[in-house]
Enzyme design. Structure first.
Site, PDB file in Angstrom:
ATOM      1  CG  HIS A  48     -10.215   3.578   2.337  1.00 20.99           C
ATOM      2  ND1 HIS A  48      -9.108   4.382   2.299  1.00 20.99           N
ATOM      3  CD2 HIS A  48     -11.000   4.094   3.310  1.00 20.99           C
ATOM      4  CE1 HIS A  48      -9.225   5.344   3.204  1.00 20.99           C
ATOM      5  NE2 HIS A  48     -10.373   5.197   3.825  1.00 20.99           N
ATOM      6  CG  HIS A 100      -5.961   2.101   5.850  1.00 19.42           C
ATOM      7  ND1 HIS A 100      -7.330   1.926   5.839  1.00 19.42           N
ATOM      8  CD2 HIS A 100      -5.643   2.701   4.679  1.00 19.42           C
ATOM      9  CE1 HIS A 100      -7.809   2.413   4.707  1.00 19.42           C
ATOM     10  NE2 HIS A 100      -6.808   2.881   3.986  1.00 19.42           N
ATOM     11  CG  HIS A 156      -0.665  15.167   1.126  1.00 16.45           C
ATOM     12  ND1 HIS A 156      -1.321  15.196  -0.079  1.00 16.45           N
ATOM     13  CD2 HIS A 156      -1.244  14.179   1.836  1.00 16.45           C
ATOM     14  CE1 HIS A 156      -2.261  14.270  -0.087  1.00 16.45           C
ATOM     15  NE2 HIS A 156      -2.240  13.625   1.056  1.00 16.45           N
ATOM     16  NE  ARG A 205       0.231  11.546  -2.706  1.00 18.53           N
ATOM     17  CZ  ARG A 205      -0.921  11.188  -2.157  1.00 18.53           C
ATOM     18  NH1 ARG A 205      -1.906  10.680  -2.892  1.00 18.53           N
ATOM     19  NH2 ARG A 205      -1.123  11.330  -0.874  1.00 18.53           N
ATOM     20  CG  HIS A 223      -1.505   6.460  -1.790  1.00 24.75           C
ATOM     21  ND1 HIS A 223      -2.691   6.316  -2.483  1.00 24.75           N
ATOM     22  CD2 HIS A 223      -1.694   5.844  -0.604  1.00 24.75           C
ATOM     23  CE1 HIS A 223      -3.570   5.643  -1.725  1.00 24.75           C
ATOM     24  NE2 HIS A 223      -2.993   5.343  -0.577  1.00 24.75           N
ATOM     25  CG  ASP A 269      -2.395   4.626   3.535  1.00 27.61           C
ATOM     26  OD1 ASP A 269      -2.279   4.951   2.332  1.00 27.61           O
ATOM     27  OD2 ASP A 269      -3.400   4.914   4.210  1.00 27.61           O
ATOM     28  CG  HIS A 318      -1.992   0.927   1.285  1.00 29.69           C
ATOM     29  ND1 HIS A 318      -3.130   0.711   2.025  1.00 29.69           N
ATOM     30  CD2 HIS A 318      -2.171   2.111   0.679  1.00 29.69           C
ATOM     31  CE1 HIS A 318      -3.954   1.735   1.870  1.00 29.69           C
ATOM     32  NE2 HIS A 318      -3.389   2.598   1.061  1.00 29.69           N
ATOM     33  CG  ASN A 364      -5.597   7.329  -4.483  1.00 32.51           C
ATOM     34  OD1 ASN A 364      -4.659   6.541  -4.500  1.00 32.51           O
ATOM     35  ND2 ASN A 364      -5.845   8.087  -3.437  1.00 32.51           N
TER      36      ASN A 364
HETATM   37 ZN    ZN Z   1      -4.022   4.511   1.023  1.00 36.91          ZN
END
Ligand code: ZN
Length: 435
Positions: A178, A223, A294, A63, A61, A290, A59, A93
């Protein structure tokens, strides 16, 4: 075949640390044999260190495409390599969202040359998805969201969920779920954030998904924030993962403010400690980062506007291995959850030091931790919610038998990471009480 490299190490093999000699078929990138004494040259030793399998992080992300200021596939997988993670499975995503085959192919072609570790891509289903089976079969599995999140403005209805679980089961793919109920009101603090996406809602969402799922659905609940959520997953015959932030941080981290805003939220101290206890006892089978970076600028906005997510792929194993040691937990529990169990769940020959498995492992000295600094990490976001915490250092990391980290520095090459092939997930276990 004679090994073309022999490692002499105290290694985590079949659930225990043992003094062994590990023979590699370097050409194939595989472990050939493990014995107490093995002939062959050249030989490498790891004095004072432990040798353990590379992590398989279900898991992350990264980007890419979409938000190069936060991360891209190179910086994210570079952090993974330095953090002892040898395989990352990237969530869909990104921008654009991976909800159709053309986007899957574009993302795959875009990131391949940047990968410093092995990688796979999840897809997701939205109202725009066509050819669900083709998309699912190309990807490592299907992520389904029960509440809005970054890049996914609307989660589907209960009927959508049912249909999507059916598609994934037909394609013989794992679903990463999720599980949350949509937030009730915009929160302004960590405590309000917890209340707006409550732990009971998470359990209710898992139970609702279990009712909606076909009997042969293979589901991993992402999670889990409480022991109860992990138990609800297990009761459905599903696996569950915990993140480092839900295991180590709580909603009393007021000094972090929106820098600790994550979905699902951090819980109160007692819930967090309950999750740690369940993890330590093996009731939470999987550890997943996860990793969701940012920028500082975004996280510094007022709580209501700040995006949810924290970076974690580079710090997960170093933190948890050190934390286990200081709390008297067998390192094997962390390695089982971060390496062996996710490897098994995806049907990959990874996560264990075993003949026939990929020669992916790293060495560390458990007695030489250092303090984590956001500025030392590879993630473009440049911060960590674990600033100042002690963590072990990945001294050397091998992928497919190639040294990619030496003396704590990356010595591999971007683009050498291989895409992992999608596999059929293990069949759903019979739920408790059903037989
Ligand atoms: Zn996630």
């Amino acid at each position: 075949v004679r090994p073309d490299l022999v490692l002499e190490a105290k290694a985590w093999v079949r659930g225990a640390f043992q003094d062994v000699e590990i023979g590699l078929d370097h050409e194939a990138g595989k472990i050939l044999a493990i014995k107490r004494n093995l002939p062959g040259t050249p030989r490498t030793r790891f004095p004072g260190k432990l040798l353990v399998p590379s992590g398989v992080d279900l898991h992350v992300h990264l980007r890419d495409p979409g938000s190069p200021a936060k991360e891209d596939f190179r910086s994210g997988t570079l952090g993974a390599a330095l953090g002892g993670v040898g395989t990352v499975l990237d969530m869909p995503n990104t921008d654009p969202v991976v909800d159709r085959l053309s986007r899957f192919e574009e993302k795959r072609d875009r990131v391949a040359s940047k990968a410093c570790v092995d990688w796979g891509l999840w897809s997701t289903f939205t109202p725009q998805t066509t050819r669900h089976l083709d998309l699912a079969m190309q990807s490592v599995g299907v992520k389904l969201y029960l509440a809005p999140t970054t890049g996914i403005p609307e989660a589907g209805t209960a009927q959508d969920l049912s249909q999507r679980l059916l598609f994934a089961a037909k394609a013989d793919r794992l679903v990463a779920l999720h599980a949350e109920t949509p937030p009730t009101r915009p929160p302004a603090t960590l405590v309000e954030h917890d209340a707006s996406r409550p732990a009971q809602g998470e359990v209710a969402a898992i139970e609702a998904a279990a009712r909606a799922a076909p009997a042969d659905a293979a589901v991993h609940v992402c999670h889990a924030t409480t022991a109860q959520a992990a138990r609800a997953a297990s009761k459905a015959g599903w696996s569950a993962g915990a993140t480092p932030h839900h295991l180590l941080l709580a909603n009393d981290a007021t000094s972090l403010g929106a820098f600790a805003k994550v979905n699902p939220p951090l819980r109160p101290v007692a819930e967090r400690d309950g999750l740690w206890h369940a993890f330590a006892g093996g009731e939470v089978p999987i550890l997943e980062s996860d990793h969701a970076p940012h920028t500082r600028e975004e996280k510094g906005r007022p709580f209501t506007e700040a995006p949810a997510g924290v970076p974690g792929v580079e710090t997960m194993l170093p933190l948890l291995l050190h934390e286990a040691r200081t709390r008297g937990l067998d390192a094997g529990r962390v390695l089982e959850a971060a390496c062996a169990a996710p490897g098994r769940l995806l049907g990959l020959p990874k996560g264990q030091i075993e003949p026939g498995y990929d020669a992916d492992f790293f060495a560390y000295d458990p007695r030489a931790p250092r303090k984590l600094r956001g500025s030392d990490l590879q993630s473009r976001c440049g911060w960590t919610p674990f600033e100042g915490r002690e963590a072990i250092v990945v001294a050397a990391h091998y992928l497919h038998g190639d040294l990619v980290v030496e003396g704590g520095r990356f010595v591999g090459r971007a683009g050498r990471g291989r895409m992992v092939r999608a596999q059929s997930p293990p069949k759903r276990r019979v739920p408790e009480g059903a037989a």
